[in-house]
Design an enzyme around this catalytic site. Sequence first.
Site, PDB file in Angstrom:
ATOM      1  N   HIS A 155       0.972  -1.166   0.059  1.00  0.00           N
ATOM      2  CA  HIS A 155      -0.100  -0.091   0.101  1.00  0.00           C
ATOM      3  C   HIS A 155       1.004   1.245   0.160  1.00  0.00           C
ATOM      4  O   HIS A 155       1.017   1.904  -1.120  1.00  0.00           O
ATOM      5  CB  HIS A 155      -1.059   0.024   1.311  1.00  0.00           C
ATOM      6  CG  HIS A 155      -2.127   1.037   1.128  1.00  0.00           C
ATOM      7  ND1 HIS A 155      -2.196   1.761   0.232  1.00  0.00           N
ATOM      8  CD2 HIS A 155      -3.099   1.134   2.263  1.00  0.00           C
ATOM      9  CE1 HIS A 155      -3.241   2.583   0.454  1.00  0.00           C
ATOM     10  NE2 HIS A 155      -3.622   2.250   1.775  1.00  0.00           N
ATOM     11  N   HIS A 184      -2.328  -0.818 -11.745  1.00  0.00           N
ATOM     12  CA  HIS A 184      -2.928  -0.325 -10.546  1.00  0.00           C
ATOM     13  C   HIS A 184      -4.276  -1.128 -10.542  1.00  0.00           C
ATOM     14  O   HIS A 184      -4.921  -1.566 -11.558  1.00  0.00           O
ATOM     15  CB  HIS A 184      -3.218   0.936 -10.644  1.00  0.00           C
ATOM     16  CG  HIS A 184      -3.912   1.560  -9.418  1.00  0.00           C
ATOM     17  ND1 HIS A 184      -5.130   1.550  -8.945  1.00  0.00           N
ATOM     18  CD2 HIS A 184      -3.369   2.446  -8.380  1.00  0.00           C
ATOM     19  CE1 HIS A 184      -5.429   2.610  -7.604  1.00  0.00           C
ATOM     20  NE2 HIS A 184      -4.203   2.604  -7.442  1.00  0.00           N
ATOM     21  N   ASP A 236       3.257   6.034  -7.550  1.00  0.00           N
ATOM     22  CA  ASP A 236       4.519   5.919  -7.083  1.00  0.00           C
ATOM     23  C   ASP A 236       5.656   5.832  -7.963  1.00  0.00           C
ATOM     24  O   ASP A 236       6.703   5.862  -7.608  1.00  0.00           O
ATOM     25  CB  ASP A 236       4.513   4.372  -6.435  1.00  0.00           C
ATOM     26  CG  ASP A 236       3.452   4.558  -4.987  1.00  0.00           C
ATOM     27  OD1 ASP A 236       3.641   5.437  -4.448  1.00  0.00           O
ATOM     28  OD2 ASP A 236       2.580   3.666  -5.025  1.00  0.00           O
TER      29      ASP A 236
END
Length: 430
Positions: A268, A307, A363
């Site tokens: 996460h 994702h 990210d």
Amino acid sequence: MGRDTLTITDNRTGKTYEIPIEHGTIRAMDLRQIKAAQDDFGLMAYDPAFTNTASCKSRITFIDGDKGILRYRGYPIEQLAERSTYLETAYLLVKGELPKLSNLNAFVTNITLHTMIHENIKKFMDGFRYDAHPMGILVGTVGALSTFYTDAKRIFDPESRRVQTHRLIAKMPTIAAFAYRHSIGMPYAYPDNDLSYTGNFLNMLFKKTELKYKPNPVLERALDVLFVLHADHEQNCSTSAMRGVGSAHVDPYSAIAAATAALYGPLHGGANEAVIRMLMGIGSVEHIPAYIRRVKAGELRLMGFGHRIYKNYDPRGKIIRQIADAVFEVTGPSPLLAIALELERIALADDYFVSRKLYPNVDFYSGIIYQAMGFPLDMFPVLFAIPRTAGWLAQWAEMLLDEEQKIARPRQIYLGSDVREYAPIDHREE
Ligand code: CMC
């Protein structure tokens, strides 16, 4: 014209049921009436990891993963990133509307006045080992705040919720910065209320012996935009933890500790750190084709790609990519950027990634920026937890005021032993 219902025929009994469809959803409880026999419990839905189950109705964040859309309270993330600030966005999330100037000023003043932490909390933090992970310190310390603010138990008192919201948004950066200073053996730097939210955070992190810390305005703004991008993301793992633990009517500090703990997990809040480790492992642009071959062979994952929800370019990733250039002008270029850019170029032209709809996520570039700004890898999830606090609080309040919500309590399919007789220990076979 069709009806907004679903007709189900139970082939065990031959019976037919008509179930309402609302908002593209059926109610799982409507399945309970479907029984194979009179004493049957009734049909349940099985959905490990809740991949196709809505757990709430929400008016906070909208995501369309196929189109790459993210909106807070209806406002596109691109507009908020360009024109808003983190504290204005936090106000929008927790209160539901953009503030008027006087409301924003009052909100910013309230947050600023709550940045200090009780000296005993500082002593509590001193008890952590010298090399404690700052995220572990954050989890423990934010939970401990509940013992300092016993009024926080009054969760159905709007004034108490308002004060705890200010305290939490204000104190998370202070605890985070103190956790960092503790982990590197530096004395704590107290909040400077003359500075902006992110300017003060940079002050508490990086102030040395100077009397007044002056944050670099480009880095201060870049961090603020990163905070806007991370402020909420609807029902992800940590938000589900916030709602689930909060549904037991615990105080918000304990619920935020649970949400922070969920964010601590590498699946996460830790993926941006994994991206940096991957880029450092690849080492140079020449090694990329070999790395991609291993990814396609299923030996490795391309971190920062893919994702669960976005099957298109993560809109946050696009904005972060733009911030990166401004940051590198101040900090100097990151040696990892060239590798990241080439990796992205190759992946986006490769059928393996295109056919699976694998695009850079939030990210992919955020870690490179954080690293260039001087943050150690351990601090990356902490930099996620600070801005997400506003989203967690908005979701928590929405859950508390939702008349349909109750204590979270999923069902299970029991596959263990049937009833059996207890045998005393001396009757059991070795
Ligand atoms: N590299 C290579 N292949 C991948 C990747 C990747 N990063 N992600 C997915 N795939 C492949 C996967 O092997 C599978 O292929 P196949 O159909 O041949 O078996 C297919 O794509 C679908 O993958 P999945 O695991 O079913 O997808 P998911 O929705 O369960 O996983 C994910 C989503 C984010 C966990 C995954 O894409 C991943 O592990 N990415 C790398 C880690 C990462 O960057 N995480 C940060 C997520 S963004 C932060 C946040 O919002 O919380």
